[in-house]
Design a protein around this motif. Sequence first.
Motif, PDB file in Angstrom:
ATOM      1  N   GLY A  31      -0.719 114.502  67.371  1.00 10.09           N
ATOM      2  CA  GLY A  31      -2.040 115.035  67.682  1.00 10.09           C
ATOM      3  C   GLY A  31      -2.244 115.294  69.162  1.00 10.09           C
ATOM      4  N   LEU A  32      -1.216 115.122  69.968  1.00 10.25           N
ATOM      5  CA  LEU A  32      -1.335 115.368  71.404  1.00 10.25           C
ATOM      6  C   LEU A  32      -1.240 116.864  71.687  1.00 10.25           C
ATOM      7  N   PRO A  33      -1.984 117.353  72.693  1.00 10.53           N
ATOM      8  CA  PRO A  33      -1.883 118.771  73.057  1.00 10.53           C
ATOM      9  C   PRO A  33      -0.530 119.067  73.706  1.00 10.53           C
ATOM     10  N   VAL A  34       0.006 120.237  73.416  1.00 15.55           N
ATOM     11  CA  VAL A  34       1.318 120.646  73.915  1.00 15.55           C
ATOM     12  C   VAL A  34       1.157 121.698  75.002  1.00 15.55           C
ATOM     13  N   VAL A  35       1.898 121.510  76.090  1.00 13.92           N
ATOM     14  CA  VAL A  35       1.904 122.441  77.214  1.00 13.92           C
ATOM     15  C   VAL A  35       3.339 122.918  77.403  1.00 13.92           C
ATOM     16  N   HIS A  36       3.547 124.229  77.346  1.00 11.41           N
ATOM     17  CA  HIS A  36       4.870 124.813  77.575  1.00 11.41           C
ATOM     18  C   HIS A  36       4.906 125.341  79.006  1.00 11.41           C
ATOM     19  N   LEU A  37       5.714 124.725  79.854  1.00 14.60           N
ATOM     20  CA  LEU A  37       5.753 125.133  81.256  1.00 14.60           C
ATOM     21  C   LEU A  37       6.175 126.587  81.427  1.00 14.60           C
ATOM     22  N   ASP A  38       7.099 127.063  80.592  1.00 11.48           N
ATOM     23  CA  ASP A  38       7.499 128.475  80.695  1.00 11.48           C
ATOM     24  C   ASP A  38       6.291 129.393  80.535  1.00 11.48           C
ATOM     25  N   GLY A  39       5.405 129.048  79.627  1.00  4.48           N
ATOM     26  CA  GLY A  39       4.225 129.869  79.386  1.00  4.48           C
ATOM     27  C   GLY A  39       3.253 129.882  80.552  1.00  4.48           C
ATOM     28  N   LEU A  40       3.277 128.826  81.356  1.00  5.54           N
ATOM     29  CA  LEU A  40       2.409 128.770  82.529  1.00  5.54           C
ATOM     30  C   LEU A  40       3.048 129.443  83.743  1.00  5.54           C
ATOM     31  N   ILE A  68       1.793 116.627  75.886  1.00  2.00           N
ATOM     32  CA  ILE A  68       3.244 116.731  75.739  1.00  2.00           C
ATOM     33  C   ILE A  68       3.602 117.971  76.546  1.00  2.00           C
ATOM     34  N   ILE A  69       4.440 117.800  77.555  1.00  2.00           N
ATOM     35  CA  ILE A  69       4.831 118.925  78.401  1.00  2.00           C
ATOM     36  C   ILE A  69       6.317 119.169  78.218  1.00  2.00           C
ATOM     37  N   ASP A  70       6.652 120.408  77.834  1.00  2.00           N
ATOM     38  CA  ASP A  70       8.064 120.735  77.691  1.00  2.00           C
ATOM     39  C   ASP A  70       8.501 121.661  78.808  1.00  2.00           C
ATOM     40  N   GLY A  71       9.682 121.381  79.335  1.00  2.00           N
ATOM     41  CA  GLY A  71      10.266 122.208  80.378  1.00  2.00           C
ATOM     42  C   GLY A  71      10.825 121.359  81.503  1.00  2.00           C
ATOM     43  N   ASN A  72      11.833 121.887  82.167  1.00  2.00           N
ATOM     44  CA  ASN A  72      12.492 121.153  83.244  1.00  2.00           C
ATOM     45  C   ASN A  72      11.812 121.371  84.589  1.00  2.00           C
ATOM     46  N   PHE A  73      11.904 122.573  85.135  1.00  2.00           N
ATOM     47  CA  PHE A  73      11.279 122.921  86.404  1.00  2.00           C
ATOM     48  C   PHE A  73      11.416 121.783  87.410  1.00  2.00           C
ATOM     49  N   GLY A  74      12.610 121.653  87.960  1.00  2.00           N
ATOM     50  CA  GLY A  74      12.934 120.570  88.876  1.00  2.00           C
ATOM     51  C   GLY A  74      11.980 120.413  90.038  1.00  2.00           C
ATOM     52  N   SER A  75      11.378 121.510  90.494  1.00  2.00           N
ATOM     53  CA  SER A  75      10.477 121.427  91.643  1.00  2.00           C
ATOM     54  C   SER A  75       9.222 120.609  91.347  1.00  2.00           C
ATOM     55  N   SER A  76       8.883 120.438  90.080  1.00  2.00           N
ATOM     56  CA  SER A  76       7.680 119.667  89.733  1.00  2.00           C
ATOM     57  C   SER A  76       7.995 118.441  88.869  1.00  2.00           C
ATOM     58  N   LYS A 137      26.205 119.404  84.486  1.00  2.00           N
ATOM     59  CA  LYS A 137      26.687 118.849  85.757  1.00  2.00           C
ATOM     60  C   LYS A 137      25.696 119.018  86.902  1.00  2.00           C
ATOM     61  N   ARG A 138      24.933 120.078  86.880  1.00  2.00           N
ATOM     62  CA  ARG A 138      24.028 120.340  87.999  1.00  2.00           C
ATOM     63  C   ARG A 138      22.638 119.779  87.701  1.00  2.00           C
ATOM     64  N   ASP A 139      21.910 120.401  86.855  1.00  2.00           N
ATOM     65  CA  ASP A 139      20.529 119.996  86.580  1.00  2.00           C
ATOM     66  C   ASP A 139      20.443 118.726  85.747  1.00  2.00           C
ATOM     67  N   GLY A 140      21.327 118.590  84.773  1.00  2.00           N
ATOM     68  CA  GLY A 140      21.294 117.406  83.913  1.00  2.00           C
ATOM     69  C   GLY A 140      21.489 116.122  84.692  1.00  2.00           C
ATOM     70  N   THR A 141      22.390 116.135  85.647  1.00  2.00           N
ATOM     71  CA  THR A 141      22.632 114.971  86.493  1.00  2.00           C
ATOM     72  C   THR A 141      21.384 114.635  87.294  1.00  2.00           C
ATOM     73  N   HIS A 142      20.719 115.650  87.813  1.00  2.00           N
ATOM     74  CA  HIS A 142      19.483 115.461  88.587  1.00  2.00           C
ATOM     75  C   HIS A 142      18.369 114.881  87.709  1.00  2.00           C
ATOM     76  N   VAL A 143      18.211 115.425  86.514  1.00  2.00           N
ATOM     77  CA  VAL A 143      17.173 114.947  85.600  1.00  2.00           C
ATOM     78  C   VAL A 143      17.431 113.486  85.238  1.00  2.00           C
ATOM     79  N   LYS A 144      18.668 113.157  84.906  1.00  2.00           N
ATOM     80  CA  LYS A 144      19.006 111.769  84.547  1.00  2.00           C
ATOM     81  C   LYS A 144      18.729 110.816  85.712  1.00  2.00           C
ATOM     82  N   ALA A 145      19.051 111.240  86.936  1.00  2.00           N
ATOM     83  CA  ALA A 145      18.804 110.396  88.106  1.00  2.00           C
ATOM     84  C   ALA A 145      17.303 110.163  88.290  1.00  2.00           C
TER      85      ALA A 145
END
Length: 179
Positions: A31-40, A68-76, A137-145
């Motif tokens: 029941g949580l609202p969903v936000v798609h970062l790509d759409g924003l 619920i926010i979906d998307g990576n967008f490393g800058s945020s 190797k690039r973004d996934g490593t950053h996200v995990k860290a």
Amino acid sequence: MELGEAKRILILGCGGAGKSTLARRLGAATGLPVVHLDGLYWQPGWVAMERAAWRRTVENEIAKDAWIIDGNFGSSLELRLSRAQAAVYLDYSRAVCLAGVLRRVWTTHGRVRPDMGAGCPERFDLSFLRWVWDFPKRDGTHVKALLAAHPEVRCVTLKNRRDAQVLLRRLEGADDGSI
């Protein structure tokens, strides 16, 4: 905190993993609202939002009590993690993600997906395929860290689509295990 108790959840992972689909299904289950970062972020014609406007947009979204926010967008990502209670990280293989991107292009090419900004029809893009290939190797490593640096955020790592189905069944009450 169990994932089902969280009111602010991030969905992260490589393109083609199914972040938006999982977010929609989690939204329906919780029941949580969903936000798609790509759409924003993407303005008509695939124009990126200006950096300061993007930060304000993210700040406005995460200030809300539940999402619920979906998307990576490393800058945020660091900003979003500062408010998140939980994160679901789709740690899928390159093959699964590439297949997901190709299936998505095949089924929605030329049309705007519900999780995208208006005026941004699905397209085939070789640079995006390279980004998917390089993600682990690039973004996934950053996200995990970043996830590891935020132990207060309950993190559930899913290794494949079957894991996602198990998670959804548990949240929908069809399975009595806790996530």
